[in-house]
Structures are given as structure tokens and as C-alpha cells.
Design an enzyme around this catalytic site. Sequence first.
Site, mmCIF file in Angstrom:
data_model
loop_
_atom_site.group_PDB
_atom_site.id
_atom_site.type_symbol
_atom_site.label_atom_id
_atom_site.label_comp_id
_atom_site.label_asym_id
_atom_site.label_seq_id
_atom_site.Cartn_x
_atom_site.Cartn_y
_atom_site.Cartn_z
ATOM 1 N N HIS A 1 0.762 -1.164 -0.034
ATOM 2 C CA HIS A 1 0.198 -0.069 -0.006
ATOM 3 C C HIS A 1 0.702 1.269 -0.123
ATOM 4 O O HIS A 1 0.640 1.941 -0.718
ATOM 5 C CB HIS A 1 -0.555 -0.095 1.094
ATOM 6 C CG HIS A 1 -1.723 1.199 1.317
ATOM 7 N ND1 HIS A 1 -3.159 1.190 1.032
ATOM 8 C CD2 HIS A 1 -1.587 2.428 2.002
ATOM 9 C CE1 HIS A 1 -3.589 2.397 1.355
ATOM 10 N NE2 HIS A 1 -2.504 3.058 1.881
ATOM 11 N N GLU A 2 1.875 1.228 0.857
ATOM 12 C CA GLU A 2 2.710 2.451 1.036
ATOM 13 C C GLU A 2 3.570 2.683 -0.176
ATOM 14 O O GLU A 2 3.699 3.849 -0.447
ATOM 15 C CB GLU A 2 3.507 2.362 2.166
ATOM 16 C CG GLU A 2 2.762 2.343 3.700
ATOM 17 C CD GLU A 2 1.823 3.650 3.934
ATOM 18 O OE1 GLU A 2 1.935 4.565 2.985
ATOM 19 O OE2 GLU A 2 0.894 3.418 4.495
ATOM 20 N N CYS B 1 -9.735 -3.179 -2.338
ATOM 21 C CA CYS B 1 -8.718 -2.694 -3.048
ATOM 22 C C CYS B 1 -7.493 -2.556 -1.867
ATOM 23 O O CYS B 1 -7.905 -2.082 -1.027
ATOM 24 C CB CYS B 1 -8.911 -1.445 -3.917
ATOM 25 S SG CYS B 1 -7.347 -0.933 -4.668
ATOM 26 N N CYS C 1 -7.356 -3.153 -7.238
ATOM 27 C CA CYS C 1 -8.591 -3.069 -8.194
ATOM 28 C C CYS C 1 -8.014 -2.982 -9.567
ATOM 29 O O CYS C 1 -6.792 -2.592 -9.665
ATOM 30 C CB CYS C 1 -9.461 -2.105 -7.652
ATOM 31 S SG CYS C 1 -9.153 -0.630 -8.078
ATOM 32 N N HIS D 1 -5.803 7.030 -2.248
ATOM 33 C CA HIS D 1 -6.435 6.138 -1.586
ATOM 34 C C HIS D 1 -7.617 5.745 -2.487
ATOM 35 O O HIS D 1 -8.305 6.696 -3.390
ATOM 36 C CB HIS D 1 -7.205 6.859 -0.217
ATOM 37 C CG HIS D 1 -6.179 6.453 0.949
ATOM 38 N ND1 HIS D 1 -5.871 7.577 1.693
ATOM 39 C CD2 HIS D 1 -5.069 5.599 0.838
ATOM 40 C CE1 HIS D 1 -4.891 7.146 2.460
ATOM 41 N NE2 HIS D 1 -4.372 6.104 1.988
ATOM 42 N N CYS D 2 -8.170 4.508 -2.605
ATOM 43 C CA CYS D 2 -9.011 4.060 -3.472
ATOM 44 C C CYS D 2 -10.217 3.670 -2.768
ATOM 45 O O CYS D 2 -10.255 2.972 -1.677
ATOM 46 C CB CYS D 2 -8.625 2.836 -4.090
ATOM 47 S SG CYS D 2 -9.665 2.304 -5.342
ATOM 48 N N CYS E 1 -6.943 0.637 -10.131
ATOM 49 C CA CYS E 1 -5.594 1.093 -9.558
ATOM 50 C C CYS E 1 -4.319 0.390 -10.598
ATOM 51 O O CYS E 1 -3.271 0.728 -10.695
ATOM 52 C CB CYS E 1 -5.469 0.656 -8.061
ATOM 53 S SG CYS E 1 -6.354 1.764 -6.945
ATOM 54 N N HIS F 1 1.487 4.176 -2.802
ATOM 55 C CA HIS F 1 1.516 5.830 -2.593
ATOM 56 C C HIS F 1 2.751 6.310 -3.538
ATOM 57 O O HIS F 1 2.452 7.347 -4.234
ATOM 58 C CB HIS F 1 1.626 6.224 -1.412
ATOM 59 C CG HIS F 1 0.051 5.882 -0.875
ATOM 60 N ND1 HIS F 1 -1.237 6.475 -1.357
ATOM 61 C CD2 HIS F 1 0.026 5.554 0.524
ATOM 62 C CE1 HIS F 1 -2.060 6.065 -0.455
ATOM 63 N NE2 HIS F 1 -1.678 5.904 0.828
HETATM 64 ZN ZN ZN Z 1 -2.745 5.009 2.309
HETATM 65 ZN ZN ZN Z 2 -8.196 0.592 -6.429
#
Ligand code: ZN
Ligand code: ZN
Length: 212
Positions: free
Chosen positions: A133-134, A149, A168, A143-144, A171, A137
Site C-alpha cells: 500500500h505505501e 482494494c 482493483c 486512496h481508493c 488502480c 502511494h
Molecule cells: Zn494510504
Molecule cells: Zn483501487
Amino acid sequence: MSQRAFIGLLALGPLDPEILRRLRRALTKIFALPVKILRPRPVPPQTFHIVRGQHHSTQILEHLLSENDTGAFRLLGVTAVDLYIPILTFVFGEAQLNGKAAVISLFRPRGDADGSSPDLAVVLKRLLKLSAHELGHTFGLGHCREEGCLMGFAANLEKLDQKNLALCRYCQVLLGDFFQDQGITPRFKRYEGTPAPNAAIPVADSGRRRRR
Ligand SMILES: [Zn+2]
Ligand SMILES: [Zn+2]
């Protein structure tokens, strides 16, 4: 000089090396980019807030960048200390949106805050989600809101556990565009030169807003 883009993974402070090895293997598959484990560094002591008993994650990011002579395309620090930014009670991690550095903490995923002692497999899965996740970014993904996701915002461990370890479709397309813009074809093609500097906006992942 041409250089192959890679993600640099490093321990900040004491950390079980097996954790980094497992993250390296898994992240290599997720982003299809090489991941190298770099020399560990101590947690910079000036990032510690004595009253909160936590470390300021934004300052840790600055520290990561200040000594980035590693040649890494992206840097992910993993630490066992608890992290915060001033407006939040804690953060699981923080990253620079479209920037170079990210940091995640093992503290809450392994139950240090709530006294739970989850299985190592659970802890590793949480860390992997946070790492991906990071890093997402740093690859420009915000953010989704798509259900499940990986780039969804997770305010607590329960929400983190509910997320998929996958992006997803939306993304995925954005990530593909990002790599294309950067001239990176993951795994298959050499990356030429250094990436252009981008505006780095910190994004924090956590918790609750602080009550005063
Ligand atoms: Zn985040
Ligand atoms: Zn997403």
C-alpha cells in the site's frame, strides 16, 4: 549510466531479518520489480517524541531520503517502533505520494498496542499489505474507494485484515501508466537513468484523529 530500477528494503532499528526476506519475496511478485535488502539503519533518535512515546513518521521519511545513496528507485523502511504524525494517534505507515520514500511499522500489526499476539502468518500478511500500500502511494496511487482494494484506507487492524492483497482494476491501470511514464517495464526491460524528481506529498495511514 543505465541502472535497473529496484525497490530498496531496509530495517530501521532491530528487526527479525526473516521478516525482510519474506517481504522481499512477496513484493517482488506484486510489483514485478526487483527488491533488494539494504544495510539496516538505526531509528533516528531525533524522531522520538518523549511524551507520546512514538516516532514521527514524516521525520523518518526525511531521514531515509537524506541518506539515499543506495541508488534505489523507491525506499521502504520497516521498523518495530510505533509511528505517529501530530494530528493522529498513530500511523501504520506513511509514504510520499509520487515520492521516493515510505515507512511501515511492525508495532501494531504484531499486537504491541492491543496486547493480542497474532500468528506470524497474520503479522506477515498485514506487513505485506502495508508495504504494498505505501509503495503504491510512492508510485502515485492515492486512496481508493473500490471495495477490498489494497489502496483503500484502513483506519484499524480489522479494516486492514479485510483488504485484499491486490489492486482493483482501476488502480492496476494507474500503476501500469505510472511505470510506463517512468520508462519502467517491470522485470523485462532495463530502466535508463534516474527518475525525474516529483512533488512529494506525505500520505499517512492510520488511525484516529487526535482528541485534545
Ligand atoms: Zn494510504
Ligand atoms: Zn483501487
